[in-house]
Design a protein around this motif. Sequence first.
Motif, short mmCIF file in Angstrom:
data_model
loop_
_atom_site.label_atom_id
_atom_site.label_comp_id
_atom_site.label_asym_id
_atom_site.label_seq_id
_atom_site.Cartn_x
_atom_site.Cartn_y
_atom_site.Cartn_z
N THR A 48 15.36 0.47 -4.58
CA THR A 48 13.97 0.72 -4.22
C THR A 48 13.89 1.15 -2.77
OG1 THR A 48 13.56 -1.55 -3.50
CG2 THR A 48 13.19 -1.07 -5.82
N GLU A 50 11.73 0.09 -0.67
CA GLU A 50 11.37 -1.07 0.16
C GLU A 50 12.59 -1.95 0.46
OE1 GLU A 50 9.79 -0.03 -2.57
OE2 GLU A 50 7.70 0.33 -2.02
N ASP A 51 13.51 -2.05 -0.51
CA ASP A 51 14.61 -2.98 -0.39
C ASP A 51 15.89 -2.34 -0.95
OD1 ASP A 51 16.41 -5.01 -0.42
OD2 ASP A 51 15.23 -6.38 -1.67
N ARG A 105 15.18 6.78 4.15
CA ARG A 105 14.43 5.55 3.99
C ARG A 105 13.39 5.40 5.10
NH1 ARG A 105 15.80 1.56 0.46
NH2 ARG A 105 17.85 2.36 0.01
N LEU A 109 9.37 5.21 4.42
CA LEU A 109 8.59 4.02 4.78
C LEU A 109 7.52 4.36 5.81
CD1 LEU A 109 11.46 1.37 4.84
CD2 LEU A 109 9.56 1.51 3.20
N GLU A 113 3.43 3.86 5.64
CA GLU A 113 2.72 3.13 6.69
C GLU A 113 1.55 3.96 7.20
OE1 GLU A 113 4.51 1.29 10.65
OE2 GLU A 113 5.48 0.69 8.77
N ASP A 117 -0.26 2.79 0.91
CA ASP A 117 0.74 2.57 -0.13
C ASP A 117 0.08 2.08 -1.42
OD1 ASP A 117 2.82 1.97 -1.73
OD2 ASP A 117 3.78 0.53 -0.38
N ASN A 122 8.44 1.60 -5.08
CA ASN A 122 8.91 2.98 -4.92
C ASN A 122 10.40 3.07 -5.21
OD1 ASN A 122 6.79 4.92 -3.71
ND2 ASN A 122 6.44 2.96 -2.70
#
Lengths: 176, 161
Positions: A48, A50-51, A105, A109, A113, A117, A122
Motif C-alpha cells: 500500500t 500508506e504502509d 511514495r 503521499l 496531503e 484523501d 491506496n
Amino acid sequence: MKRRLLLLLPLAGFLVLSVFLYQGLSLNPFHRDSALMARDFPEFDLATLEDAERRVDRSLLTTGEVTLVNVWGEWCPECKREMPQLLDLAERGVRLVGISYKDTREKGLGFLEEFGDPFEINIFDPDGELAFELGVYGAPETFLVDADGVIRYHHTGYIAPGEVREKILPEVEKWR
Amino acid sequence: MALIRSCLAALCLGVLGLLAAGLVQGAAIELREFDDPVLEQRYRSLTASLRCPTCENQAINDSDAPVSGDMRERVYLLLHEGVSDMEIRDHMVQRFGDYVLYNPRLEGRTFLLWGLPAALVLLGGVLVILVVRARRNASASALTPEERARLDALINRERTE
C-alpha cells in the motif's frame, strides 16, 4: 419506370454510407469501453502507499461492497482537478480505493496531503504493473467494481463535477 | 555572393536543426538488443501492428506515450518467454481492447467490415456481366424487319449516289 428507380440505387447506397461515416466522425475514440468490462478485477499483490510493509491483493475488492477504483498520479494535472469530486463521492458513502500509478511514495503521499484523501486505501503501483493489467492508458481512470470483484463500469479521464450525480452515483446505485 | 553565402549558412543550420530534432525524437524510443534476428524481426512487426491506446493513430513502435513504452516492454518480455505472436496480440487485446489491433479480427462483429468490400466487388462483377450480356442481346435484336428494310434502302441510296 422501374429501371429508372434502379438507377438511384447507387446514390441511395452512397447516402446511407455517408450518414454512417459522418456519425463516425463525431465518435470520441476515448469513450470506448474497457476491455475488462464484466470481467473479474485482475489478481495483484502489491504494497500500500500508506504502509510499505502491508501487502494487499484482490480480496480487497471482494468485500461485498461496491467500490470505485481510481487510478491517479501526482504527475497528472487532471487528477488534481478530479479530487473534489472524489471527496464528494466519499462523503456520500461510496467506498473508494486508489491506485497510486507510476509515482514515488513521497510524491504520492504529498499529493494526498495537499489535495485530500477520499480513499480507504491506496495500492502502490510504481511500475504500473496492475494498471497494465487493467488496460490503463492514461490517468485518471475510474473502475466500478461490484460486490463480487467484477468490473462493471469504466470512466476514462477526469470526472467532471456534474458527472458525479449524472453518471457515477447512478452506476454505483445500480450495482449495489 | 554574400547573399548566396548567407542562404547556404541558413540552409545548413536548418538541416542541422532537423537532424537534432530527429535525434531527440529517436532518443525517446529505447534501443533493444536481440541475440536472435528472428525475435528482432517479430518484435519489429508486432510493435508496428499494435496501435497505441492513447494516441489516435500511431503504432506503439512510433509513439512516445508512456503506455506504448510499457507495451513494447511487455512485447519484448513475452517474446523472450517464447510466446507466439498470436498470443501476444491476445494478451494486449485482453487488456486494451480491439482498439490496439490495426487489423481487426474476422469474427461475428467485424464480419460486415471484412465482408462488405468483397461483397461489393462481387456485386460489381455481376453487374458488369449483366450489362455486357444485355448489350450483346440488344445489338442482335435491335432492328425490326421494317427498320432493316429502311436501313438497306438508305445504304443503297448512298451507294447509288
